[in-house]
Design an enzyme around this catalytic site. Structure first.
Site, PDB file in Angstrom:
ATOM      1  N   HIS A  46       0.844  -1.201   0.000  1.00 56.43           N
ATOM      2  CA  HIS A  46       0.000   0.000   0.000  1.00 56.43           C
ATOM      3  C   HIS A  46       0.881   1.253   0.000  1.00 56.43           C
ATOM      4  CE1 HIS A  46      -3.113  -2.606   2.274  1.00 56.43           C
ATOM      5  NE2 HIS A  46      -3.671  -2.345   1.109  1.00 56.43           N
ATOM      6  N   LYS A  52     -16.827  -6.216   4.600  1.00 50.74           N
ATOM      7  CA  LYS A  52     -15.735  -7.006   5.201  1.00 50.74           C
ATOM      8  C   LYS A  52     -15.711  -6.792   6.712  1.00 50.74           C
ATOM      9  CE  LYS A  52     -12.456  -6.742   1.389  1.00 50.74           C
ATOM     10  NZ  LYS A  52     -11.148  -6.205   0.967  1.00 50.74           N
ATOM     11  N   ARG A  98      -1.761  -5.694  -8.583  1.00 44.87           N
ATOM     12  CA  ARG A  98      -0.639  -6.589  -8.306  1.00 44.87           C
ATOM     13  C   ARG A  98      -0.514  -7.674  -9.353  1.00 44.87           C
ATOM     14  NH1 ARG A  98      -3.082  -7.386  -2.521  1.00 44.87           N
ATOM     15  NH2 ARG A  98      -4.822  -6.824  -3.863  1.00 44.87           N
ATOM     16  N   SER A 122      -2.920  -7.891   2.874  1.00 40.47           N
ATOM     17  CA  SER A 122      -3.103  -7.794   4.322  1.00 40.47           C
ATOM     18  C   SER A 122      -3.458  -9.143   4.934  1.00 40.47           C
ATOM     19  CB  SER A 122      -4.191  -6.766   4.631  1.00 40.47           C
ATOM     20  OG  SER A 122      -3.834  -5.506   4.123  1.00 40.47           O
TER      21      SER A 122
HETATM   22  P1  ADP Z   1      -9.918  -3.249  -0.756  1.00 48.00           P
HETATM   23  O1  ADP Z   1     -10.744  -3.925   0.282  1.00 48.00           O
HETATM   24  O2  ADP Z   1     -10.548  -2.011  -1.313  1.00 48.00           O
HETATM   25  O3  ADP Z   1      -9.380  -4.147  -1.858  1.00 48.00           O
HETATM   26  P2  ADP Z   1      -7.207  -3.188   0.232  1.00 48.00           P
HETATM   27  O4  ADP Z   1      -6.726  -2.502   1.472  1.00 48.00           O
HETATM   28  O5  ADP Z   1      -7.083  -4.652   0.166  1.00 48.00           O
HETATM   29  O6  ADP Z   1      -8.677  -2.691   0.067  1.00 48.00           O
HETATM   30  O7  ADP Z   1      -6.474  -2.567  -1.022  1.00 48.00           O
HETATM   31  C1  ADP Z   1      -6.547  -1.214  -1.358  1.00 48.00           C
HETATM   32  C2  ADP Z   1      -5.872  -0.996  -2.697  1.00 48.00           C
HETATM   33  O8  ADP Z   1      -4.479  -1.273  -2.567  1.00 48.00           O
HETATM   34  C3  ADP Z   1      -6.355  -1.905  -3.817  1.00 48.00           C
HETATM   35  O9  ADP Z   1      -6.298  -1.186  -5.030  1.00 48.00           O
HETATM   36  C4  ADP Z   1      -5.342  -3.024  -3.839  1.00 48.00           C
HETATM   37  O10 ADP Z   1      -5.244  -3.613  -5.110  1.00 48.00           O
HETATM   38  C5  ADP Z   1      -4.088  -2.244  -3.499  1.00 48.00           C
HETATM   39  N1  ADP Z   1      -3.066  -3.097  -2.897  1.00 48.00           N
HETATM   40  C6  ADP Z   1      -3.180  -3.930  -1.853  1.00 48.00           C
HETATM   41  N2  ADP Z   1      -2.010  -4.564  -1.587  1.00 48.00           N
HETATM   42  C7  ADP Z   1      -1.131  -4.120  -2.520  1.00 48.00           C
HETATM   43  C8  ADP Z   1       0.224  -4.416  -2.833  1.00 48.00           C
HETATM   44  N3  ADP Z   1       0.914  -5.327  -2.155  1.00 48.00           N
HETATM   45  N4  ADP Z   1       0.779  -3.772  -3.862  1.00 48.00           N
HETATM   46  C9  ADP Z   1       0.071  -2.884  -4.579  1.00 48.00           C
HETATM   47  N5  ADP Z   1      -1.211  -2.570  -4.366  1.00 48.00           N
HETATM   48  C10 ADP Z   1      -1.810  -3.181  -3.357  1.00 48.00           C
END
Ligand code: ADP
Length: 164
Positions: free
Chosen positions: A20, A44, A93, A131
């Site tokens: 992130h 969620k 990703r 996460s």
């Molecule tokens: P959501 O529930 O909206 O998917 P996340 O916190 O899982 O929320 O992810 C928020 C954003 O960050 C999404 O666009 C996700 O693809 C991106 N993201 C999550 N992990 C990574 C990572 N390791 N590298 C790049 N982008 C990421």
């Protein structure tokens, strides 16, 4: 009209990872301002409360000047319009992210055509990071410090030991 380029970066951030952060850092050099955005109500069930997740993000971005963190209720595009943001930032990703992101981006475009979703790719060392994996590693006592900030690692430990 202000010509400031404001992007919102929405997500669950349960908790924020270095993946992130990589996206936030790249975004912060492309846009004048990034607003990291967390939904107050979502389907969620996160491990960390909204306030805990916000605290961890604020700590992680404290040295990046043009990044703020806010929560919102309702539709993301409505929040974006209120903030005068014309970009939604998301991270991509792998192909597995594509279908969901594609659907969300088109739906948001349908709701508000002026708002454009911009996808950024993280450094490849973070492409396998999410996460959920971090929480699983931490649950079984693995070291997560390469993947999250020291502050988040400490919060994870406390949470999983039931001390938080
Ligand atoms: P959501 O529930 O909206 O998917 P996340 O916190 O899982 O929320 O992810 C928020 C954003 O960050 C999404 O666009 C996700 O693809 C991106 N993201 C999550 N992990 C990574 C990572 N390791 N590298 C790049 N982008 C990421």
């Amino acid at each position: 009209m202000s010509s400031e380029k404001i992007a919102i970066y929405p997500g669950t951030f349960d908790p924020i990872t270095r993946g992130h952060l990589d996206i936030i850092e790249r975004g912060s050099s492309l846009f004048d301002r990034i607003i990291v955005t967390l939904a107050i109500n979502q389907s969620k069930e996160p491990l960390f409360t909204l306030e805990e997740r916000i605290e961890m993000i604020r700590d992680a971005v404290k040295n990046i000047k043009n990044v703020t963190v806010e929560k919102f209720d309702g539709l993301l595009v409505t929040f974006a319009a209120q903030k005068k943001a014309n970009v939604i930032l998301r991270g991509l990703r792998a192909i597995s992210d594509f279908e969901y992101e594609f659907q969300m981006a088109l739906m948001n475009q349908h709701l508000e055509n002026k708002i454009t979703t911009v996808f950024l790719m993280p450094n490849e060392k973070y492409t396998y990071l999410n996460s959920t994996i971090i929480k699983d590693i931490a649950k079984f006592g693995g070291n997560v410090e390469r993947f999250v900030t020291a502050f988040v690692a400490q919060k994870l430990k406390k949470k999983l030991e039931g001390k938080m």
